[in-house]
Design a protein around this motif. Structure first.
Motif, PDB file in Angstrom:
ATOM      1  N   THR A   1      -3.147   6.929 -10.402  1.00  0.00           N
ATOM      2  CA  THR A   1      -3.406   8.342  -9.663  1.00  0.00           C
ATOM      3  C   THR A   1      -3.272   8.280  -8.235  1.00  0.00           C
ATOM      4  N   GLU A   2      -2.686   6.990  -7.772  1.00  0.00           N
ATOM      5  CA  GLU A   2      -2.581   7.057  -6.147  1.00  0.00           C
ATOM      6  C   GLU A   2      -1.274   6.333  -5.659  1.00  0.00           C
ATOM      7  N   LEU A   3      -0.643   6.822  -4.756  1.00  0.00           N
ATOM      8  CA  LEU A   3       0.579   6.217  -4.225  1.00  0.00           C
ATOM      9  C   LEU A   3       0.351   5.825  -2.834  1.00  0.00           C
ATOM     10  N   THR A   4       0.539   4.511  -2.522  1.00  0.00           N
ATOM     11  CA  THR A   4       0.475   4.278  -1.047  1.00  0.00           C
ATOM     12  C   THR A   4       1.643   3.909  -0.354  1.00  0.00           C
ATOM     13  N   TYR A   5       1.981   4.382   1.091  1.00  0.00           N
ATOM     14  CA  TYR A   5       3.058   4.384   1.668  1.00  0.00           C
ATOM     15  C   TYR A   5       2.915   3.459   3.055  1.00  0.00           C
ATOM     16  N   ASN A   6       3.353   2.204   3.373  1.00  0.00           N
ATOM     17  CA  ASN A   6       2.940   1.673   4.572  1.00  0.00           C
ATOM     18  C   ASN A   6       4.160   1.623   5.561  1.00  0.00           C
ATOM     19  N   TYR A   7       3.822   2.093   6.781  1.00  0.00           N
ATOM     20  CA  TYR A   7       4.763   2.078   7.953  1.00  0.00           C
ATOM     21  C   TYR A   7       4.016   1.821   9.371  1.00  0.00           C
ATOM     22  N   ASP A   8       5.176   1.396  10.096  1.00  0.00           N
ATOM     23  CA  ASP A   8       4.427   0.974  11.525  1.00  0.00           C
ATOM     24  C   ASP A   8       3.906   2.229  12.399  1.00  0.00           C
ATOM     25  N   THR A   9       3.300   1.563  13.328  1.00  0.00           N
ATOM     26  CA  THR A   9       2.439   2.512  14.373  1.00  0.00           C
ATOM     27  C   THR A   9       3.466   3.241  15.325  1.00  0.00           C
ATOM     28  N   LYS A  10       4.793   2.877  15.408  1.00  0.00           N
ATOM     29  CA  LYS A  10       5.578   3.232  16.410  1.00  0.00           C
ATOM     30  C   LYS A  10       6.059   4.650  15.842  1.00  0.00           C
ATOM     31  N   GLY A  11       5.708   5.128  14.594  1.00  0.00           N
ATOM     32  CA  GLY A  11       5.799   6.434  14.102  1.00  0.00           C
ATOM     33  C   GLY A  11       7.153   6.502  13.175  1.00  0.00           C
ATOM     34  N   ASP A  12       6.899   7.179  12.156  1.00  0.00           N
ATOM     35  CA  ASP A  12       7.852   7.072  10.964  1.00  0.00           C
ATOM     36  C   ASP A  12       8.012   8.544  10.360  1.00  0.00           C
ATOM     37  N   ARG A  13       8.071   9.579  11.301  1.00  0.00           N
ATOM     38  CA  ARG A  13       7.822  10.968  10.909  1.00  0.00           C
ATOM     39  C   ARG A  13       8.848  11.254   9.913  1.00  0.00           C
ATOM     40  N   THR A  14      10.391  10.890  10.222  1.00  0.00           N
ATOM     41  CA  THR A  14      11.435  11.150   9.441  1.00  0.00           C
ATOM     42  C   THR A  14      11.287  10.661   8.080  1.00  0.00           C
ATOM     43  N   GLY A  15      10.604   9.258   8.085  1.00  0.00           N
ATOM     44  CA  GLY A  15      10.610   8.719   6.696  1.00  0.00           C
ATOM     45  C   GLY A  15       9.364   9.411   5.888  1.00  0.00           C
TER      46      GLY A  15
ATOM     47  N   LYS B   1       2.351  -2.408  18.335  1.00  0.00           N
ATOM     48  CA  LYS B   1       3.120  -3.508  17.877  1.00  0.00           C
ATOM     49  C   LYS B   1       2.915  -4.004  16.671  1.00  0.00           C
ATOM     50  N   LEU B   2       1.612  -4.361  16.333  1.00  0.00           N
ATOM     51  CA  LEU B   2       1.470  -5.263  15.334  1.00  0.00           C
ATOM     52  C   LEU B   2       0.484  -4.612  14.325  1.00  0.00           C
ATOM     53  N   GLY B   3       0.092  -3.094  14.602  1.00  0.00           N
ATOM     54  CA  GLY B   3      -0.503  -2.342  13.833  1.00  0.00           C
ATOM     55  C   GLY B   3       0.216  -1.744  12.668  1.00  0.00           C
ATOM     56  N   LYS B   4      -0.476  -1.259  11.698  1.00  0.00           N
ATOM     57  CA  LYS B   4       0.361  -0.450  10.543  1.00  0.00           C
ATOM     58  C   LYS B   4      -0.373   0.693  10.098  1.00  0.00           C
ATOM     59  N   LYS B   5       0.300   1.472   9.517  1.00  0.00           N
ATOM     60  CA  LYS B   5      -0.312   2.882   9.001  1.00  0.00           C
ATOM     61  C   LYS B   5      -0.214   2.905   7.688  1.00  0.00           C
ATOM     62  N   GLN B   6      -1.182   3.377   6.965  1.00  0.00           N
ATOM     63  CA  GLN B   6      -0.778   3.737   5.689  1.00  0.00           C
ATOM     64  C   GLN B   6      -1.369   4.950   5.340  1.00  0.00           C
ATOM     65  N   LEU B   7      -0.506   5.372   4.471  1.00  0.00           N
ATOM     66  CA  LEU B   7      -0.299   6.787   4.020  1.00  0.00           C
ATOM     67  C   LEU B   7      -0.879   6.953   2.585  1.00  0.00           C
ATOM     68  N   LYS B   8      -1.775   7.527   1.999  1.00  0.00           N
ATOM     69  CA  LYS B   8      -2.431   7.287   0.712  1.00  0.00           C
ATOM     70  C   LYS B   8      -2.269   8.883   0.161  1.00  0.00           C
ATOM     71  N   LEU B   9      -1.710   8.856  -1.179  1.00  0.00           N
ATOM     72  CA  LEU B   9      -1.197  10.211  -1.698  1.00  0.00           C
ATOM     73  C   LEU B   9      -2.095  10.177  -2.965  1.00  0.00           C
ATOM     74  N   HIS B  10      -2.997  11.202  -3.084  1.00  0.00           N
ATOM     75  CA  HIS B  10      -4.080  11.551  -4.317  1.00  0.00           C
ATOM     76  C   HIS B  10      -3.184  12.339  -5.271  1.00  0.00           C
ATOM     77  N   LEU B  11      -2.534  11.784  -6.244  1.00  0.00           N
ATOM     78  CA  LEU B  11      -1.720  12.473  -7.275  1.00  0.00           C
ATOM     79  C   LEU B  11      -2.593  13.585  -8.206  1.00  0.00           C
ATOM     80  N   GLN B  12      -1.891  14.619  -8.429  1.00  0.00           N
ATOM     81  CA  GLN B  12      -2.603  15.771  -9.364  1.00  0.00           C
ATOM     82  C   GLN B  12      -2.425  15.061 -11.007  1.00  0.00           C
ATOM     83  N   GLY B  13      -1.898  14.109 -11.077  1.00  0.00           N
ATOM     84  CA  GLY B  13      -1.618  13.680 -12.532  1.00  0.00           C
ATOM     85  C   GLY B  13      -1.274  12.344 -12.622  1.00  0.00           C
ATOM     86  N   LYS B  14      -1.614  11.523 -13.591  1.00  0.00           N
ATOM     87  CA  LYS B  14      -1.281  10.053 -13.812  1.00  0.00           C
ATOM     88  C   LYS B  14       0.197   9.835 -13.859  1.00  0.00           C
ATOM     89  N   ILE B  15       0.772   8.646 -13.371  1.00  0.00           N
ATOM     90  CA  ILE B  15       1.903   8.536 -13.661  1.00  0.00           C
ATOM     91  C   ILE B  15       2.193   6.860 -13.761  1.00  0.00           C
TER      92      ILE B  15
END
Length: 305
Positions: A257-271, A224-238
């Motif tokens: 050089t890194e983008l972070t996407y936060n989403y809940d643990t219920k699953g956000d596969r579509t996102g 319920k309260l946990g969060k997941k974090q997806l971190k992307l390591h970019l090939q180039g700087k933006i």
């Protein structure tokens, strides 16, 4: 199944006017490991002291297997083993005598075989004839656990049981706790090592400023309260997150050089799928990615805030 411990409308106000507990309602189920978490001064030890009959409540009731902790004190207390934070024992007695004496305090007949088993389970057998004063802090802590188990209780309270205990002995203690649970003993523990609660507990209770914040099964709580974090390591700087990606609330690292996407643990596969597709459409390429999930410690800190 009826709870083995039932706490109803429990409050504790000291003579100074300080309210240590405020209307606590709590049920502990038979055979579970229940972790009670809270910052210093939250009321953990006060609650345990009242349940164990060491302190009196200002209001409310506590029953142990149907026995009122005040009206049927002896019957209720005989079902409980308590390992307090403080090391209280006779420094000049032997380990064997100390543990055997604790059994006698509850009116139990002598049972050397049980005392021997407890000492062996806690790796104290080779110290049975040593005086308490000669033991290390970790061994003294284990003696306290042996004393609490001497009268074969159905419920074991562990108030900061691994404080001052090294990593190896701590792991040994938790093996004992698991074995006790397997034998039917109900375990209630407080700990500042939140990873222990995350590893051991079936349910988590959080107390703060004398009030129960929540009681939840560990898995459900983290779901319920946990969060997941997806971190992307970019090939180039933006320099900034492109406008078409604004809906994802991405966080860009300081060096770009890194983008972070936060989403809940219920699953956000579509996102996540949409994000990866939109990244490609925006011309952003990455060479690696990793995910992290909130720990129980992260959840606990956010709750008490």
């Amino acid at each position: 199944m009826s709870p083995i411990i039932s706490v109803a409308n429990l409050s504790k106000t000291y003579a100074s006017g300080f309210k240590a507990l405020k209307g606590i309602n709590l049920e502990i189920q038979r055979g579970e490991i229940f972790a009670l978490l809270g910052p210093n001064g939250a009321g953990k030890t006060t609650l345990i002291s009242i349940i164990c009959g060491i302190a009196n409540p200002s209001e409310g009731t506590v029953s142990i297997e149907g026995h009122d902790i005040i009206g049927s004190y002896r019957a209720a207390r005989s079902l409980i083993g308590l390992v307090p934070q403080e090391l209280h024992t006779d420094a000049f007695e032997t380990v064997w005598a100390t543990v055997s004496f604790s059994r006698g305090l509850f009116g139990k007949p002598k049972n050397p075989a049980h005392i021997e088993k407890v000492l062996k389970d806690l790796s104290l057998w080779d110290k049975k004839d040593n005086k308490i004063v000669t033991l290390s802090g970790g061994m003294k802590r284990r003696v306290m656990i042996a004393k609490a188990l001497s009268h074969e209780p159905q419920i074991l309270f562990l108030d900061e049981p691994t404080a001052g205990v090294d990593v190896e002995l701590r792991k040994g203690m938790w093996e004992v706790v698991r074995a006790l649970q397997a034998s039917g003993v109900t375990i209630i523990l407080t700990t500042h090592y939140i990873e222990e609660a995350e590893q051991m507990a079936d349910r988590i209770g959080v107390i703060n400023k004398g009030e129960i914040v929540l009681v939840e099964e560990k898995a459900n709580l983290m779901h319920k309260l946990g969060k997941k974090q997806l971190k992307l390591h970019l090939q180039g700087k933006i320099d900034c997150v492109p406008a078409p990606l604004a809906a994802y609330n991405l966080e860009l690292s300081g060096d770009g050089t890194e983008l972070t996407y936060n989403y809940d643990t219920k699953g956000d596969r579509t996102g996540i799928t949409s994000l990866l597709s939109d990244l490609r459409g925006a011309g952003i390429r990455f060479y690696d990615l990793d995910t992290n999930q909130s720990s129980l410690e992260d959840i606990f800190v956010s709750l008490v805030r």
